[in-house]
Design a protein around this motif. Sequence first.
Motif, PDB file in Angstrom:
ATOM      1  N   CYS A 283      56.926  41.642  61.215  1.00 22.32           N
ATOM      2  CA  CYS A 283      56.855  41.523  59.187  1.00 22.32           C
ATOM      3  C   CYS A 283      56.100  41.587  58.266  1.00 22.32           C
ATOM      4  O   CYS A 283      55.998  42.431  57.590  1.00 22.32           O
ATOM      5  N   ILE A 284      55.379  41.527  59.170  1.00 24.98           N
ATOM      6  CA  ILE A 284      53.760  41.668  58.456  1.00 24.98           C
ATOM      7  C   ILE A 284      54.009  43.920  58.763  1.00 24.98           C
ATOM      8  O   ILE A 284      53.682  44.067  57.340  1.00 24.98           O
ATOM      9  N   VAL A 285      54.065  44.616  59.838  1.00 23.70           N
ATOM     10  CA  VAL A 285      53.561  45.840  60.080  1.00 23.70           C
ATOM     11  C   VAL A 285      54.754  46.382  58.405  1.00 23.70           C
ATOM     12  O   VAL A 285      54.467  47.358  57.485  1.00 23.70           O
ATOM     13  N   THR A 286      56.714  45.977  58.783  1.00 28.02           N
ATOM     14  CA  THR A 286      57.522  46.371  57.982  1.00 28.02           C
ATOM     15  C   THR A 286      57.065  45.925  56.758  1.00 28.02           C
ATOM     16  O   THR A 286      57.452  47.310  55.879  1.00 28.02           O
TER      17      THR A 286
ATOM     18  N   SER B 293      48.309  47.682  47.654  1.00 29.40           N
ATOM     19  CA  SER B 293      46.603  49.311  47.611  1.00 29.40           C
ATOM     20  C   SER B 293      46.681  49.178  49.248  1.00 29.40           C
ATOM     21  O   SER B 293      46.836  48.588  49.694  1.00 29.40           O
ATOM     22  N   ASN B 294      45.829  50.776  49.253  1.00 31.31           N
ATOM     23  CA  ASN B 294      45.567  50.740  49.991  1.00 31.31           C
ATOM     24  C   ASN B 294      44.410  50.213  51.556  1.00 31.31           C
ATOM     25  O   ASN B 294      44.523  49.659  52.478  1.00 31.31           O
ATOM     26  N   PRO B 295      44.136  49.939  50.649  1.00 32.50           N
ATOM     27  CA  PRO B 295      42.808  49.022  51.164  1.00 32.50           C
ATOM     28  C   PRO B 295      43.596  47.530  52.242  1.00 32.50           C
ATOM     29  O   PRO B 295      44.028  47.096  53.386  1.00 32.50           O
ATOM     30  N   ALA B 296      44.749  46.638  51.588  1.00 28.63           N
ATOM     31  CA  ALA B 296      45.622  46.237  51.648  1.00 28.63           C
ATOM     32  C   ALA B 296      46.069  46.622  52.684  1.00 28.63           C
ATOM     33  O   ALA B 296      46.763  45.612  53.242  1.00 28.63           O
ATOM     34  N   ARG B 297      46.992  47.788  52.540  1.00 31.76           N
ATOM     35  CA  ARG B 297      47.514  47.789  53.202  1.00 31.76           C
ATOM     36  C   ARG B 297      47.738  47.571  54.833  1.00 31.76           C
ATOM     37  O   ARG B 297      47.946  47.923  55.711  1.00 31.76           O
ATOM     38  N   TYR B 298      46.309  49.117  54.702  1.00 32.00           N
ATOM     39  CA  TYR B 298      45.328  48.815  56.465  1.00 32.00           C
ATOM     40  C   TYR B 298      45.288  47.868  56.749  1.00 32.00           C
ATOM     41  O   TYR B 298      45.473  48.015  58.222  1.00 32.00           O
ATOM     42  N   ALA B 299      44.672  46.734  56.007  1.00 30.18           N
ATOM     43  CA  ALA B 299      44.211  45.165  56.883  1.00 30.18           C
ATOM     44  C   ALA B 299      45.696  44.829  57.116  1.00 30.18           C
ATOM     45  O   ALA B 299      45.301  44.551  58.431  1.00 30.18           O
ATOM     46  N   LEU B 300      46.672  45.140  56.410  1.00 21.24           N
ATOM     47  CA  LEU B 300      48.150  44.213  56.757  1.00 21.24           C
ATOM     48  C   LEU B 300      48.512  44.952  57.989  1.00 21.24           C
ATOM     49  O   LEU B 300      48.663  44.104  58.874  1.00 21.24           O
TER      50      LEU B 300
ATOM     51  N   GLY C  28      47.028  46.771  60.029  1.00 24.59           N
ATOM     52  CA  GLY C  28      46.351  46.805  61.636  1.00 24.59           C
ATOM     53  C   GLY C  28      46.396  45.051  62.044  1.00 24.59           C
ATOM     54  O   GLY C  28      46.797  44.546  63.071  1.00 24.59           O
ATOM     55  N   ILE C  29      46.889  43.900  60.528  1.00 24.78           N
ATOM     56  CA  ILE C  29      47.188  42.232  61.756  1.00 24.78           C
ATOM     57  C   ILE C  29      48.403  42.473  62.294  1.00 24.78           C
ATOM     58  O   ILE C  29      48.322  42.022  63.067  1.00 24.78           O
ATOM     59  N   GLY C  30      49.131  43.341  61.418  1.00 19.87           N
ATOM     60  CA  GLY C  30      50.668  43.205  62.071  1.00 19.87           C
ATOM     61  C   GLY C  30      50.333  43.979  63.705  1.00 19.87           C
ATOM     62  O   GLY C  30      51.720  43.418  64.793  1.00 19.87           O
ATOM     63  N   GLY C  31      49.966  44.485  63.426  1.00 18.73           N
ATOM     64  CA  GLY C  31      49.741  45.518  64.824  1.00 18.73           C
ATOM     65  C   GLY C  31      49.244  45.285  65.825  1.00 18.73           C
ATOM     66  O   GLY C  31      49.533  45.156  66.835  1.00 18.73           O
ATOM     67  N   LEU C  32      47.865  44.534  65.780  1.00 19.04           N
ATOM     68  CA  LEU C  32      47.614  43.795  67.060  1.00 19.04           C
ATOM     69  C   LEU C  32      47.933  42.684  67.336  1.00 19.04           C
ATOM     70  O   LEU C  32      48.334  42.424  68.859  1.00 19.04           O
TER      71      LEU C  32
ATOM     72  N   LEU D  44      52.074  42.878  67.288  1.00 18.35           N
ATOM     73  CA  LEU D  44      52.575  43.347  68.225  1.00 18.35           C
ATOM     74  C   LEU D  44      52.087  43.752  69.138  1.00 18.35           C
ATOM     75  O   LEU D  44      52.550  43.603  69.869  1.00 18.35           O
ATOM     76  N   ILE D  45      51.114  44.377  68.719  1.00 19.84           N
ATOM     77  CA  ILE D  45      50.871  44.657  70.078  1.00 19.84           C
ATOM     78  C   ILE D  45      50.132  44.149  71.296  1.00 19.84           C
ATOM     79  O   ILE D  45      51.081  44.152  72.781  1.00 19.84           O
ATOM     80  N   SER D  46      49.493  43.044  70.889  1.00 19.66           N
ATOM     81  CA  SER D  46      48.659  41.897  71.732  1.00 19.66           C
ATOM     82  C   SER D  46      50.187  40.756  72.502  1.00 19.66           C
ATOM     83  O   SER D  46      50.035  41.092  73.578  1.00 19.66           O
ATOM     84  N   GLY D  47      51.571  40.741  71.825  1.00 26.33           N
ATOM     85  CA  GLY D  47      52.923  40.053  72.197  1.00 26.33           C
ATOM     86  C   GLY D  47      53.278  41.179  72.982  1.00 26.33           C
ATOM     87  O   GLY D  47      54.415  40.359  74.286  1.00 26.33           O
ATOM     88  N   LEU D  48      53.107  42.484  72.384  1.00 26.26           N
ATOM     89  CA  LEU D  48      53.727  43.031  74.652  1.00 26.26           C
ATOM     90  C   LEU D  48      53.137  43.447  75.069  1.00 26.26           C
ATOM     91  O   LEU D  48      54.222  43.424  76.485  1.00 26.26           O
ATOM     92  N   ILE D  49      51.612  43.161  75.090  1.00 26.50           N
ATOM     93  CA  ILE D  49      51.102  43.286  75.978  1.00 26.50           C
ATOM     94  C   ILE D  49      51.384  41.371  77.072  1.00 26.50           C
ATOM     95  O   ILE D  49      51.610  42.192  78.539  1.00 26.50           O
ATOM     96  N   VAL D  50      51.010  40.836  76.459  1.00 23.56           N
ATOM     97  CA  VAL D  50      51.687  39.714  76.652  1.00 23.56           C
ATOM     98  C   VAL D  50      52.897  39.352  77.761  1.00 23.56           C
ATOM     99  O   VAL D  50      52.578  39.122  78.805  1.00 23.56           O
TER     100      VAL D  50
END
Length: 649
Positions: free
Chosen positions: A521-524, A533-540, A542-546, A548-554
Amino acid sequence: MGFVGEGSCSSGGDKGGCFIGGMKSLVRRKQVDSANSKSSSASGSSHQLAKALTIPHLITIGVGSTIGAGVYILVGTVAREHSGPALTISFLIAGIAAALSAFCYAELASRCPSAGSAYHYSYICVGEGVAWLIGWALVLEYTIGGSAVARGISPNLAMLFGSPDSLPSFLARHTIPGLNVTVDPCAAILVFLVTGLLCVGIKESTMVQGFVTSVNVCVMAFVIIAGGYLGYKAGWPGYELPVGYFPYGVDGMLAGASTVFFAYIGFDSVASTAEEVKNPQRDLPMGIGFALSICCSLYMLVSAVIVGLVPYYAMDPDTPISSAFASHGITWAAYIITIGACTSLCSTLMGSIMPQPRILMAMARDGLLPSFFSDVNKRTQVPVKGTIATGLLSGTLAFFMNVEQLSGMVSVGTLLAFTMVAISVLILRYVPPDVVPVPSSYQEAIDSVSLRRSSCSSSSDMDVEKTKIPAVTSGDSTPLLGEISVGHPLVEKAAAKLSYLVSQRRKVAGWTIMFICIGVCIVTSAASIVNLSNPARYALSGIGGLLLISGLIVLTCIDQDDARHSFGHTGGFTCPFVPLLPIACILINVYLLINLGGETWARVSIWLVIGTCIYALYGRTHSSLKTAVYVPSTHVDEIYETSAISLAC
């Protein structure tokens, strides 16, 4: 061993107890339909559908429900605005994305072959509250979808008579003076005819749908063969452009893929007929797979031919195929293409009306709707009352309302269902239900099994003696570790730690699935919100991607639950590449959901609020699980056997 009435209030009438009971009712889950559960239902014999469908029938339903008249228009719009000559690749990517959902549907349909489709799977894997919302959203999808399709048939029929105004007066559209309402008698009549056909029987209606679909496929084959010949003679002018194959870049091609993805909506109608399939474990996955493959192949071939006949920028956005043939002197092809559009709409109309009575029937069986919708005609073995109610509602909407503005709401139900089916696959694999509901009438058998197992457990604990672990010796037979009993503190500590880790695996998997959904939900959202704004977009991102990827690895690292092998009906299709495939499916569908637009979500929210009120006032208090006793899933067969023995005695 079990607990009764998970959703009921406490006996003292405590408001806090009522609130907790109400919240628990949202997460109570039902059992997969089995021989035991069906035989336990007193009314089960009058609620069973006919086992009449095989693979050819399922392919007919899937192809007929999926290929609508949109393909005759979509190729022009998407090619002009997004993809250009790369339209074929857009259809391929969209087909692959749809296949992700199809894989998830195939596994759940073969494991849980009962009417209700995504509603049924959500009820088993997620809970009653989510299942209700999915079922309610699907009711909206099929109602508006059927009405929108019906109103699209009359203009195409008029074209066969020569002009938009050439239909007979009793079929032509009329505007009511003073009300600014355009009524469409032709649309209403077609809906009522299809409703009557569906009441005759599932096999008979599928045969008619097969004939209509065959005509549509023949028209598409004509477009491919005749268009291919014309393109070969003309040297494929649409591909010889200075801008190349990707005039709008890869982004344009992907934007086109997200648009044509909705052309694949319809294969889920196959899953709604699961209870009427003779061999669901084999036929349902094959029916879904073959139907989607045929649709994808036809879409790609038609688009490849049309964008080759005419440069993408010269395509007519309203009649791209007819105008493409006309540009090469084949004006009479417009009549054949119009026939194809009419037959595709008729087939899609049948595919839109058929699933809804079965979803209503499944919800009524579970007590969430009145039993009126669960009645099955003894002769035709179809839910005639639900079918007639569906036809009357869709026909009325098609007659009075211009539902084109509401057509976006159709996609919400489908995408919500696709998302929840993918989540259900993750739950099934990693945290399948370990307790299942049993009717409270089996309380005596439940108590008997509970007492028996408690006695066995106590006696086994008393008889256990400390056993010796053989000493590990060196070459000269001198013990290195000596004899260590099972009761040794180190051994007990290791065993306790192992047991703790095993018990925690389900909790870790459950939380991980939840964090994956949050990450999606955060990434999409970050990718879709335009004013961010771009900083907020990149921050969100990053959080969502983290997350997502962490969950996939687990989920990749931990073991899937062994109980998945005995969940539901075994021996069917197994979704590959879990957890990657379901997570990718969730990501794609949530992204498309968020991008449907604010107006669509505002309308859908009103419908969902109405559904929530109905559930709170009726469904929650009439649910068949209200007084159910939840027992460990490993005890269910023994409970039914004990009950059968006691009845025989």
